[in-house]
Design a protein around this motif. Sequence first.
Motif, PDB file in Angstrom:
ATOM      1  N   GLN A 164     -20.756  10.580 -54.740  1.00 39.65           N
ATOM      2  CA  GLN A 164     -21.121  11.958 -54.421  1.00 39.65           C
ATOM      3  C   GLN A 164     -21.842  12.619 -55.584  1.00 39.65           C
ATOM      4  O   GLN A 164     -22.884  13.262 -55.400  1.00 39.65           O
ATOM      5  CB  GLN A 164     -19.881  12.763 -54.042  1.00 39.65           C
ATOM      6  N   ARG A 165     -21.304  12.467 -56.780  1.00 38.58           N
ATOM      7  CA  ARG A 165     -21.936  13.084 -57.944  1.00 38.58           C
ATOM      8  C   ARG A 165     -23.311  12.490 -58.194  1.00 38.58           C
ATOM      9  O   ARG A 165     -24.259  13.204 -58.533  1.00 38.58           O
ATOM     10  CB  ARG A 165     -21.040  12.897 -59.176  1.00 38.58           C
ATOM     11  N   MET A 388     -23.167  10.402 -46.290  1.00 41.04           N
ATOM     12  CA  MET A 388     -24.610  10.617 -46.293  1.00 41.04           C
ATOM     13  C   MET A 388     -25.276   9.558 -45.422  1.00 41.04           C
ATOM     14  O   MET A 388     -24.699   8.500 -45.139  1.00 41.04           O
ATOM     15  CB  MET A 388     -25.168  10.558 -47.722  1.00 41.04           C
ATOM     16  N   ASN A 389     -26.517   9.838 -44.983  1.00 42.32           N
ATOM     17  CA  ASN A 389     -27.257   8.870 -44.188  1.00 42.32           C
ATOM     18  C   ASN A 389     -28.290   8.146 -45.032  1.00 42.32           C
ATOM     19  O   ASN A 389     -28.383   8.366 -46.252  1.00 42.32           O
ATOM     20  CB  ASN A 389     -27.904   9.541 -42.967  1.00 42.32           C
ATOM     21  N   ALA A 390     -29.095   7.288 -44.397  1.00 40.80           N
ATOM     22  CA  ALA A 390     -30.046   6.448 -45.128  1.00 40.80           C
ATOM     23  C   ALA A 390     -31.114   7.272 -45.835  1.00 40.80           C
ATOM     24  O   ALA A 390     -31.678   6.836 -46.848  1.00 40.80           O
ATOM     25  CB  ALA A 390     -30.693   5.441 -44.178  1.00 40.80           C
ATOM     26  N   MET A 396     -21.431  15.228 -45.131  1.00 43.90           N
ATOM     27  CA  MET A 396     -20.123  15.785 -45.480  1.00 43.90           C
ATOM     28  C   MET A 396     -19.928  15.693 -46.987  1.00 43.90           C
ATOM     29  O   MET A 396     -20.513  14.819 -47.633  1.00 43.90           O
ATOM     30  CB  MET A 396     -18.991  15.044 -44.762  1.00 43.90           C
ATOM     31  N   GLU A 397     -19.112  16.579 -47.510  1.00 40.67           N
ATOM     32  CA  GLU A 397     -18.866  16.619 -48.954  1.00 40.67           C
ATOM     33  C   GLU A 397     -17.374  16.671 -49.221  1.00 40.67           C
ATOM     34  O   GLU A 397     -16.640  17.394 -48.538  1.00 40.67           O
ATOM     35  CB  GLU A 397     -19.549  17.842 -49.565  1.00 40.67           C
ATOM     36  N   GLN A 398     -16.902  15.902 -50.198  1.00 42.89           N
ATOM     37  CA  GLN A 398     -15.500  15.988 -50.615  1.00 42.89           C
ATOM     38  C   GLN A 398     -15.366  17.183 -51.546  1.00 42.89           C
ATOM     39  O   GLN A 398     -15.993  17.248 -52.607  1.00 42.89           O
ATOM     40  CB  GLN A 398     -15.043  14.704 -51.305  1.00 42.89           C
ATOM     41  N   LYS A 399     -14.503  18.116 -51.181  1.00 42.57           N
ATOM     42  CA  LYS A 399     -14.416  19.388 -51.888  1.00 42.57           C
ATOM     43  C   LYS A 399     -13.173  19.515 -52.759  1.00 42.57           C
ATOM     44  O   LYS A 399     -12.868  20.610 -53.246  1.00 42.57           O
ATOM     45  CB  LYS A 399     -14.460  20.537 -50.884  1.00 42.57           C
ATOM     46  N   GLY A 400     -12.462  18.430 -52.936  1.00 37.41           N
ATOM     47  CA  GLY A 400     -11.267  18.477 -53.764  1.00 37.41           C
ATOM     48  C   GLY A 400     -10.790  17.074 -54.065  1.00 37.41           C
ATOM     49  O   GLY A 400     -11.464  16.086 -53.761  1.00 37.41           O
ATOM     50  N   ILE A 401      -9.610  16.979 -54.660  1.00 34.39           N
ATOM     51  CA  ILE A 401      -9.098  15.680 -55.099  1.00 34.39           C
ATOM     52  C   ILE A 401      -7.583  15.648 -54.961  1.00 34.39           C
ATOM     53  O   ILE A 401      -6.907  16.672 -55.131  1.00 34.39           O
ATOM     54  CB  ILE A 401      -9.509  15.406 -56.573  1.00 34.39           C
ATOM     55  N   ILE A 402      -7.052  14.480 -54.625  1.00 33.98           N
ATOM     56  CA  ILE A 402      -5.609  14.267 -54.625  1.00 33.98           C
ATOM     57  C   ILE A 402      -5.242  13.573 -55.931  1.00 33.98           C
ATOM     58  O   ILE A 402      -5.758  12.493 -56.237  1.00 33.98           O
ATOM     59  CB  ILE A 402      -5.164  13.405 -53.432  1.00 33.98           C
TER      60      ILE A 402
END
Length: 602
Positions: A164-165, A388-390, A396-402
């Motif tokens: 993502q980053r 993400m697509n090609a 969609m985005e991950q907005k946090g962390i476990i």
Amino acid sequence: MSEEAQPLLHGDSGNDELVRGLCCAEMELREYPDKYIVRSTDPYTVGHGFSVDRSHGVIRPLEGDLGSENPLKVSTIYGVAGVIRLLAGSYVLVITSRKEIGSYLGSTIYGVASMRFLSCNEALKELTTQEKKDEAYFMSLLKIVEATPGLNFSYDRDLTINLQRSSQLAKERTHKPLWKQADPRFIWNRNLLEELIEAKLDPFIIPLIQGHFQKIQFTLKDTPVKLTLISRRCNRRLGTRMWRRGANLEGDVANFVESEQIVEYGCFRSSFLQIRGSIPLLWEQIVDLSYKPELNLIEHAESSKVTQRHFYDLMQRYGEVLAVDLTDKHGDEGKLSHAYSVEMEKFPDVRYVSFDFHNTCGKGNFDSVQLLYDQIKEDIDKQGYFLMNAEGELLMEQKGIIRSNCIDCLDRTNVTQSFLGRKLLDIQLQKMGLLSSNESITAHNNILDIFKIVWVEHGDEISQEYAGSHALKGDLVRYGRQTFSGLVKDGLSALSRYYLNNFQDGMRQDALDLISGQYNVSRGGPSPFQQNALENISYLPLASAVIIGGITLTTFSLNQAGRNMQHFPASILLAGVTVGVVALVKANGKQFCSRPRLCGLY
């Protein structure tokens, strides 16, 4: 997610090869009586190289041809991992063999199979007697470093940044040298690279990450799916299981590992990120020959700020944080867990969930982790995952962390993270259209078995790096229950941990402190080894011999006393001596254990 990683040092080299962001993939090492020469044989950087003076370790870029002098030895190396300067000179760490372990986003990923330090220590003869002893100890630590497990790298791909980053950063960053692209937290050899950076040897600077990398492919409904599991160990608080616990004053925690599960299907690419790390308080657990040494909270004026600094850093990098605490609620663990929960009450923006893993899953039932999942499902849905697509379009985005932890952040943590990873794999495949909303990979035994094995091997490698043994509770991940063979394996691993933690990890910790820069070598200062004799000498072999000998002689004497009562006083005396030695060893257990000599606990 986090702000773009800052380089170790600033300044660009003018070489055209550096614009491509590639590192030399193959090099020739020439060894001469007075110098080492490293020269690239890679097509992209052929002819580039540098020399290292064997007297003082001075590094110079190659200029012109190599001359007519014949080298003593010529060999192939696959990377230069860095340089460390000790009392007698410099030592250059090179990768002498590698193994291909997979591919990541089109780039080949390698694991370090063997490393070697090249000695540039001709000044050894100028050292004092004490300095020579110190240097000999430092060199023994370098031997430990050469055997470091779990080191992975790529010549043309930054492995330190999550998917993502990476997608959020400017494309121009890929034209920079790899070390400038990387997140410094996850460069295992960060401290060793500075002399190479100062010499502007960018094509030879390879960032290594320590952790785990594995990629598999399976077929779901006649469709190929690729699954990658990659983990990155943070270098800020490197250490061994018992000598690096909790947090330091800056809020950096021991055994901090970022694990990323990546799914690739058709034009879709998705990832789910989790982290683990020791309880972010000031605490210790000093080995003393007991199986479970006492846990102690450390009083310090900055204690109240440590947890705050830790979670502030996480929120800046990952967004919303869900803290899952898997420790027991009784005994020493219970005291530590209570102190953690009290601190977490001060952070309304971080949800803290306490889940007594041993109590809930005490009968070896993996599916009991579902109870935890039910508690945090709403948070997981809110945090989401990356997709993400090609065309690179963000779907969609991950907005946090476990953030998960137990005491070691190994066994219970790996079981829990693998369960969450399985749940997210279902959700990812459902979103991609490969599974319906009520389907799961649990209905596909061949896929489920492969997935479990990946997470078991992930847990084993993370455990090897921190504790020196395989992870426990692997059966819970692999079979969903504890088996007899698993109990035997766990018992052997527990014994291995006990031995390493008590009798080997002091030197291992010194080796990590040395190469990570926690301890800086300097001439003229006091020797770190001028301690009292009790700390310098291991009395365990002698004590063990006395105890075993005493038990043997006492048993023999008692047998004789059964035939002749004249032997009875001798039996009592021998038994008394044996019991006395056992009591002495128990009372002074810490003195019989391997202890770090270079740094304290922090």
